[in-house]
Design an enzyme around this catalytic site. Sequence first.
Site, PDB file in Angstrom:
ATOM      1  CB  SER A 113      -0.958  -0.050   1.183  1.00  0.00           C
ATOM      2  OG  SER A 113      -1.845   1.027   1.135  1.00  0.00           O
ATOM      3  CG  HIS A 114       0.152   3.639   3.267  1.00  0.00           C
ATOM      4  ND1 HIS A 114      -0.799   2.648   3.343  1.00  0.00           N
ATOM      5  CD2 HIS A 114       0.655   3.784   4.494  1.00  0.00           C
ATOM      6  CE1 HIS A 114      -0.887   2.239   4.581  1.00  0.00           C
ATOM      7  NE2 HIS A 114      -0.014   2.892   5.308  1.00  0.00           N
ATOM      8  CG  ASP A 278      -2.590   4.127  -1.440  1.00  0.00           C
ATOM      9  OD1 ASP A 278      -3.367   4.068  -2.414  1.00  0.00           O
ATOM     10  OD2 ASP A 278      -2.495   3.209  -0.590  1.00  0.00           O
ATOM     11  CG  ASP A 280      -2.750  -0.301  -2.606  1.00  0.00           C
ATOM     12  OD1 ASP A 280      -2.614   0.821  -2.068  1.00  0.00           O
ATOM     13  OD2 ASP A 280      -3.458  -1.195  -2.110  1.00  0.00           O
ATOM     14  CG  ASP A 282      -6.082   1.040  -1.109  1.00  0.00           C
ATOM     15  OD1 ASP A 282      -5.135   1.861  -1.012  1.00  0.00           O
ATOM     16  OD2 ASP A 282      -6.141  -0.010  -0.439  1.00  0.00           O
ATOM     17  NE  ARG A 283      -3.975   4.224   3.182  1.00  0.00           N
ATOM     18  CZ  ARG A 283      -3.418   4.346   4.360  1.00  0.00           C
ATOM     19  NH1 ARG A 283      -2.774   5.453   4.671  1.00  0.00           N
ATOM     20  NH2 ARG A 283      -3.487   3.373   5.248  1.00  0.00           N
ATOM     21  CE  LYS A 377      -7.587   1.995   2.003  1.00  0.00           C
ATOM     22  NZ  LYS A 377      -7.493   1.150   3.198  1.00  0.00           N
TER      23      LYS A 377
HETATM   24  C1  G1P Z   1      -4.093   1.400   8.289  1.00  0.00           C
HETATM   25  C2  G1P Z   1      -5.296   2.287   8.468  1.00  0.00           C
HETATM   26  C3  G1P Z   1      -6.555   1.511   8.148  1.00  0.00           C
HETATM   27  C4  G1P Z   1      -6.465   0.931   6.743  1.00  0.00           C
HETATM   28  C5  G1P Z   1      -5.187   0.140   6.590  1.00  0.00           C
HETATM   29  C6  G1P Z   1      -4.990  -0.327   5.165  1.00  0.00           C
HETATM   30  O1  G1P Z   1      -4.178   0.303   9.155  1.00  0.00           O
HETATM   31  O2  G1P Z   1      -5.358   2.812   9.778  1.00  0.00           O
HETATM   32  O3  G1P Z   1      -7.668   2.354   8.286  1.00  0.00           O
HETATM   33  O4  G1P Z   1      -7.563   0.113   6.482  1.00  0.00           O
HETATM   34  O5  G1P Z   1      -4.056   0.935   6.961  1.00  0.00           O
HETATM   35  O6  G1P Z   1      -4.887   0.750   4.277  1.00  0.00           O
HETATM   36  P1  G1P Z   1      -3.426   0.236  10.584  1.00  0.00           P
HETATM   37  O7  G1P Z   1      -1.961   0.443  10.313  1.00  0.00           O
HETATM   38  O8  G1P Z   1      -3.979   1.377  11.397  1.00  0.00           O
HETATM   39  O9  G1P Z   1      -3.771  -1.111  11.142  1.00  0.00           O
HETATM   40 ZN    ZN Z   2      -3.363   1.385  -0.223  1.00  0.00          ZN
END
Ligand code: G1P
Ligand code: ZN
Length: 544
Positions: A113-114, A278, A280, A282-283, A377
Site C-alpha cells: 500500500s502506502h 497511494d 496501490d 485505494d487511498r 476502498k
Molecule cells: C491502516 C489504516 C486503516 C487501513 C489500513 C490499510 O491500518 O489505519 O484504516 O484500512 O491501513 O490501508 P493500521 O496500520 O492502522 O492497522
Molecule cells: Zn493502499
Amino acid sequence: MQNRSVATQPFDDQKPGTSGLRKKTKVFQQPNYLENFVQAIFDSLEDITGQTLVLGGDGRYFNRSAIQTIIKMAAANGFGKVIIGQGGLLSTPAASHIIRKNQAYGGLVLSASHNPGGPDEDFGIKYNVSNGGPAPEKYTDAFYQRSQTISEYRIADLPDVDLDTLGEQGDDNFSMEIIDPVSDYAELMQELFDFPLIRDAIASGAITLRFDAMHAITGPYAKRIFEDMLAAAPGSVINATPLEDFGGGHPDPNLAHAKELADTMFGPDAPTFGAASDGDGDRNMILGRNFFVTPSDSLAVLAANARLIPAFKDGLPGVARSMPTSQAVDRVAQEYGIPCYETPTGWKYFGNLLDAKKIALCGEESFGTGADHVREKDGLWAVLFWLNLLAVKGESVSRIVHDHWRKFGRDIYSRHDYEAVAIDIANGIFDHLREQLPTLPGQTLAGNRVKYADEFSYQDPIDGSVSRYQGIRIGFENGSRIVFRLSGTGTVGATLRIYLERYETDTGKHDQDAQQALASLIELAEQLCEVKKRTGMSAPTVIT
Ligand code: G1P
Ligand code: ZN
C-alpha cells in the site's frame, strides 16, 4: 508442464495484519518465504481446480519476480486460468473489479500500500475473495495456521511469462491472460459518474485539476481517465510513471508526503481541485484551493450529496465508517434516517454489509473512501465523486465543506501516530489504559464528562462473527472522543495511533486550526496513555 513439490519449513511470522502480509522486501526475498505464504493460501482454499485467479500489484520492487513465481504456483496448484495486469500492474480497486467482472475465484494483490518500496523497504501480499474484497479473518487465520505447519510447496516448470504483451496464452488446462489494467476500471467509472458533465466543467475552466500519482499505480489510470477521457490539460497528472521505489518517496497521500501537490494547492495560482492516491490506488486525499478536506469530512460530504451522483440517484440504504473515523457521517445518516454502522479498522469489515446491501458508501479516517461498485476502498473513484459534485454544484471545495459544517456541525479531527515504539512499551501502554477503563465513566477530564470507556468489539450483523480488541475508546458526553489503537500494518516495532475528535456547532469557530482546537484533548490523551513519558518521544512521528 511438469509440477514439482519443493520441501520447505515454516516461517513463524506469516500472520496477515490489517491488510495482508507486509514485511521488509528482504524478508519476502528469503528462499521459500513468498512460496510458503502463497502455498498456505492455496492450501486453505477449497475447490480451486480449474478456477480463475486474478493477479497484479502496485509495481513496487520485487513485483515482477513475485508474479512469475505465483503464476507457476497457481498452475501447479490446479488453477485453470490466471488473469494478470499488463506489466504485472493492477491497482487494488481495479483488481477487485476484475475479480468481480470475471467471476474469478479470487485474486492476489502484491502491495504494501502506502509503505515505501525498494530493496530496503516494504513488500506485501494480500488475498481477495470472490466478491472482490479482502479475505475476511476466517481466511487470514487459516492462512496463518497453515503457514505454521507447511512442509512443501508446489510449482510448475514453466518458462517466465512475457508480462508486457496483451493476450491469452497457454492451453485447456492452464491459461494466462495479460489484460490492460486500466480499461475495465475506466469503463466502470464511466457508468458511475457523469463524465460529460465533468468534461464540460473542465473544458470551461470551472474546474482546474492537479492529481499526484506519487510515482505509484494510479499514474496510468489517472492519465487515461483525467487527461484522455475528461480532457484535463496534459500535465494535470503529476508523478505519473509508476516506479519500483516510487521515486524514493513515501506513496501516502497526506499533506506531509504529497508535498509537491500540497505546495501547489496552498500556493499562488492554485488549481481549484487537487488530489492524490497511494501506492496501490485505494487511498485518496482531497484538496481545494488553500483547503484540505479531512477524510472523515469527505465521507460525510459524499454521503450528504450522494443523490447528486448518477450511481446514487436513488439514495443510500445506509453507510458505514471504521470505529476511529470521526462521527461526521453519523450525523448525515441520522438526518437522512438511514443506518450508520461502526466497524473495526480495515476494509474487510465493510464487505458483508456491502454484499447484503445494508450500505452503499463507507470510509475510514485513513484516507479511504469507497462504495458498492467494488469491495475495496477506491482512490480515483473518490476523486471522481468530488469532481462530479463540483461540476454539479459549481462551488468551490471549501464552500461545499463549510456549508456542510454549517448544517451538521464540524467534527474537528486529527490522528497522532507514534511509530517504531518498542513492542513491550506499546503493550505496557495498553495494559495501563485497560486498567483505567472501569474507573473513567462519569469522571470529568479536561472539562469533558466521560460517557463510556471501553475496548471496541464488533459483531458482524451478517455472519455473526466477533472481532475483539479493536482499540480503546473513550467517549465524552459532548461528542468528543479519544481512541487508542495499535497499527496492524506497520513493519517495524509497534505504531500507536491516537485519534482525537471534538464536535463544534458554533460556525464562528469552524475555521479553527485542528491542533489548537484539540489541544486539551491531546494533553489528556498523553495523561491517559503516557506515550511520551514511556518512550521518551517528544512529539508524534506523523500528524494527519
Ligand atoms: C491502516 C489504516 C486503516 C487501513 C489500513 C490499510 O491500518 O489505519 O484504516 O484500512 O491501513 O490501508 P493500521 O496500520 O492502522 O492497522
Ligand atoms: Zn493502499
